[in-house]
Structure formats: C-alpha cells, structure tokens
Design an enzyme around this catalytic site. Sequence first.
Site, PDB file in Angstrom:
ATOM      1  CG  ASP A  86      -1.799   1.320   1.451  1.00  0.00           C
ATOM      2  OD1 ASP A  86      -2.342   1.939   0.460  1.00  0.00           O
ATOM      3  OD2 ASP A  86      -1.794   1.787   2.234  1.00  0.00           O
TER       4      ASP A  86
ATOM      5  CG  ASP B 179      -1.590   7.354   0.398  1.00  0.00           C
ATOM      6  OD1 ASP B 179      -0.916   8.933   0.493  1.00  0.00           O
ATOM      7  OD2 ASP B 179      -2.338   7.198  -0.626  1.00  0.00           O
TER       8      ASP B 179
END
Length: 216
Positions: A11, A13
């Site tokens: 991922d 953020d």
Amino acid sequence: MTIHAQALLFDNDGTLVSSLASVNRCWTRWAVEYGITAEEFGRVELHGRPAAEIAADLLPARVVPEAVARIEDLEVEDVPNGGVELLPGTEDFLAALPAERWAVVTSATRRLAEARLEAVGILPKTLVAADDITRGKPDPEPYLLAARTLGVDPAHCVVFEDAPAGLQAGRAAGMTTVALATTHRAHELTADLVVKDLSALSALVTDGGVEISVRP
C-alpha cells in the site's frame, strides 16, 4: 520470524509515505465545499478506501463524479505543499528489492499516486491504482491484479498495509499480510505479522525470492 516471498505488494499512503496532513487538509476543504457536516464526515471510513466509494457514501449519485474529480484535483495540487513524506525505513527497504519483485497497490487514483510517489523519489515499475480496478479494498481485486501483473502466485505474495481494509483485502487474496502500526494501533490490526513500520524489517534477496525478517 522470517517470511519467504516471491513478490512484495505495498500500500502507499500510511505504508510507504505519510500523507495524513495533506489528506486532512484536502478532505476537510472538500467536505465544506459540498456541505457535508462534521458529524456526517466522521461516520465514514476514510483511510484505505477509493475516493469514489467515500464520495458515494456521502453524496447523491449524480454529484459523485464531479466530487471525485474535485478531491483528486485538491490532493494533487496539495502535494508540493509538504504534506507527503517518506515513512521510516521505506527508502532502505525498497532499495534492497529488485524492481520486478515489488509493486505499489493503492486506493488513490494513478494521477494522485504518481504525484505523491514522485514527490518522495519512489518510482515503482508496477503500480496498481484505483483507475485499474472495479472493486477497491477490502475486496481482493487490487492485490490479485498486482500478483497477476508480476506473474506471481498470490500464495507467494506478501502484502504490507496500515489499514484494516487493506489487510482484509490481502487476506481475501490468499496472501501473507504484514501490518504497519503507523495510522492504527497494533491491537486494531489483524495480520500474520505486526510491526511499527518498515524500519523494523530487513529484506534479503535470494535465488528463490525475498526473505523478510524482523530486525533484532
């Protein structure tokens, strides 16, 4: 503990970078523009989900496309304002990996993801963004697409996530999950391994893939 992998899926953020300052600024402004009250906004899970799904939870369907375009513009324009920075350990951990062994899998649009990654000097060979999928996290589609793009069996992939929705997506894809307690407390995260951030891990590239270990 050592985890063996053929591909590592990150991922963005909250995992590789912190963009919380930017996100809070932009979504607060967006909510005001669209007349969304603080109470309404507080009831919606924001982190780790595509903007289109968040907007659909808050606004009439006819307004959603325009509202999604607006939040993308606000967030892209805010990138140079210092709201995005590398999280501890990101630079060293990624530097240890061959480009074909890892991908970024984000709920952000490609335009926004590329702006944030470029701002901190991360240039992934493989990027799966909100534009590439029909169902966002917690659905496994984003991670399954990344595995397929890299040509790796999902069972041999490791997902790195900070958000419950992303970890759920990784588990549903049949992948090993590593949770980073950067935006949630450790007890709120369900994963095969929970660490504070990527600085707690080391990566060793072998002929068979990558060995991920917790630093002593």
